[in-house]
Write a protein that holds these residues in place. Sequence first.
Motif, mmCIF file in Angstrom:
data_model
loop_
_atom_site.group_PDB
_atom_site.id
_atom_site.type_symbol
_atom_site.label_atom_id
_atom_site.label_comp_id
_atom_site.label_asym_id
_atom_site.label_seq_id
_atom_site.Cartn_x
_atom_site.Cartn_y
_atom_site.Cartn_z
ATOM 1 N N GLU A 1 -10.868 -7.598 -26.938
ATOM 2 C CA GLU A 1 -11.628 -7.324 -28.156
ATOM 3 C C GLU A 1 -11.269 -5.948 -28.708
ATOM 4 O O GLU A 1 -10.988 -5.029 -27.934
ATOM 5 C CB GLU A 1 -13.139 -7.377 -27.880
ATOM 6 C CG GLU A 1 -13.633 -8.694 -27.328
ATOM 7 C CD GLU A 1 -13.668 -8.743 -25.808
ATOM 8 O OE1 GLU A 1 -14.307 -9.655 -25.252
ATOM 9 O OE2 GLU A 1 -13.063 -7.853 -25.165
ATOM 10 N N CYS B 1 -10.464 -10.583 -31.537
ATOM 11 C CA CYS B 1 -10.395 -10.995 -30.130
ATOM 12 C C CYS B 1 -9.075 -11.741 -29.954
ATOM 13 O O CYS B 1 -8.930 -12.864 -30.448
ATOM 14 C CB CYS B 1 -11.572 -11.877 -29.762
ATOM 15 S SG CYS B 1 -11.420 -12.689 -28.147
ATOM 16 N N TYR C 1 -18.483 -8.949 -27.346
ATOM 17 C CA TYR C 1 -17.526 -9.669 -26.523
ATOM 18 C C TYR C 1 -17.227 -11.033 -27.149
ATOM 19 O O TYR C 1 -18.063 -11.615 -27.838
ATOM 20 C CB TYR C 1 -18.097 -9.939 -25.123
ATOM 21 C CG TYR C 1 -18.539 -8.729 -24.351
ATOM 22 C CD1 TYR C 1 -19.824 -8.226 -24.488
ATOM 23 C CD2 TYR C 1 -17.690 -8.125 -23.434
ATOM 24 C CE1 TYR C 1 -20.246 -7.133 -23.758
ATOM 25 C CE2 TYR C 1 -18.106 -7.028 -22.690
ATOM 26 C CZ TYR C 1 -19.380 -6.539 -22.868
ATOM 27 O OH TYR C 1 -19.800 -5.459 -22.129
ATOM 28 N N ASN D 1 -15.715 -15.002 -25.942
ATOM 29 C CA ASN D 1 -15.453 -15.859 -24.799
ATOM 30 C C ASN D 1 -15.433 -17.291 -25.292
ATOM 31 O O ASN D 1 -15.820 -17.591 -26.423
ATOM 32 C CB ASN D 1 -16.511 -15.688 -23.714
ATOM 33 C CG ASN D 1 -15.954 -15.967 -22.310
ATOM 34 O OD1 ASN D 1 -15.239 -16.949 -22.116
ATOM 35 N ND2 ASN D 1 -16.276 -15.102 -21.369
ATOM 36 N N TRP E 1 -14.731 -12.082 -18.584
ATOM 37 C CA TRP E 1 -15.051 -11.289 -19.764
ATOM 38 C C TRP E 1 -14.025 -10.182 -19.977
ATOM 39 O O TRP E 1 -13.514 -9.592 -19.031
ATOM 40 C CB TRP E 1 -16.444 -10.662 -19.623
ATOM 41 C CG TRP E 1 -17.536 -11.670 -19.596
ATOM 42 C CD1 TRP E 1 -18.110 -12.236 -18.493
ATOM 43 C CD2 TRP E 1 -18.180 -12.271 -20.729
ATOM 44 N NE1 TRP E 1 -19.063 -13.144 -18.869
ATOM 45 C CE2 TRP E 1 -19.132 -13.181 -20.223
ATOM 46 C CE3 TRP E 1 -18.049 -12.119 -22.106
ATOM 47 C CZ2 TRP E 1 -19.958 -13.946 -21.071
ATOM 48 C CZ3 TRP E 1 -18.864 -12.875 -22.947
ATOM 49 C CH2 TRP E 1 -19.797 -13.776 -22.434
ATOM 50 N N GLY F 1 -14.799 -5.759 -24.011
ATOM 51 C CA GLY F 1 -15.707 -5.638 -25.144
ATOM 52 C C GLY F 1 -15.299 -4.515 -26.071
ATOM 53 O O GLY F 1 -14.394 -3.717 -25.782
#
Length: 114
Positions: free
Chosen positions: A6, A22, A94, A96, A104, A107
């Motif tokens: 990210e 992302c 974040y 996903n 993860w 962020g």
Amino acid sequence: QVQLVESGGGLVQPGGSLRLSCVVSGFSLKDYAMAWYRQAPGKQRALVATIGTWDITQYSDSVKDRFTTSRDTAKNTVYLQMNSLKPEDTAVYYCNRVFPLVGWGQGTQVTVSS
């Protein structure tokens, strides 16, 4: 190897805008619905927006009409355009998969403050 990276966060004044990215590796966006989450200090991670494989989007009530998510399958990248930002949008954001989740990323911090 699956990886989510990210970027695009920062410090912005109330009413301002940011565009988060992302970049996904290890799987194709064509095969999975994706989601944006955020975690504010002292709070649990919360779902903000989703985008399905047919580009159908959904948003939490708190960001509806202000945030827009999109994706570029050629770049394997998901975006979150955030407008009319409020102090309560301050959080780490974040991305996903909707399901199943993968590990993860780090962020990206969004801080909305005057």
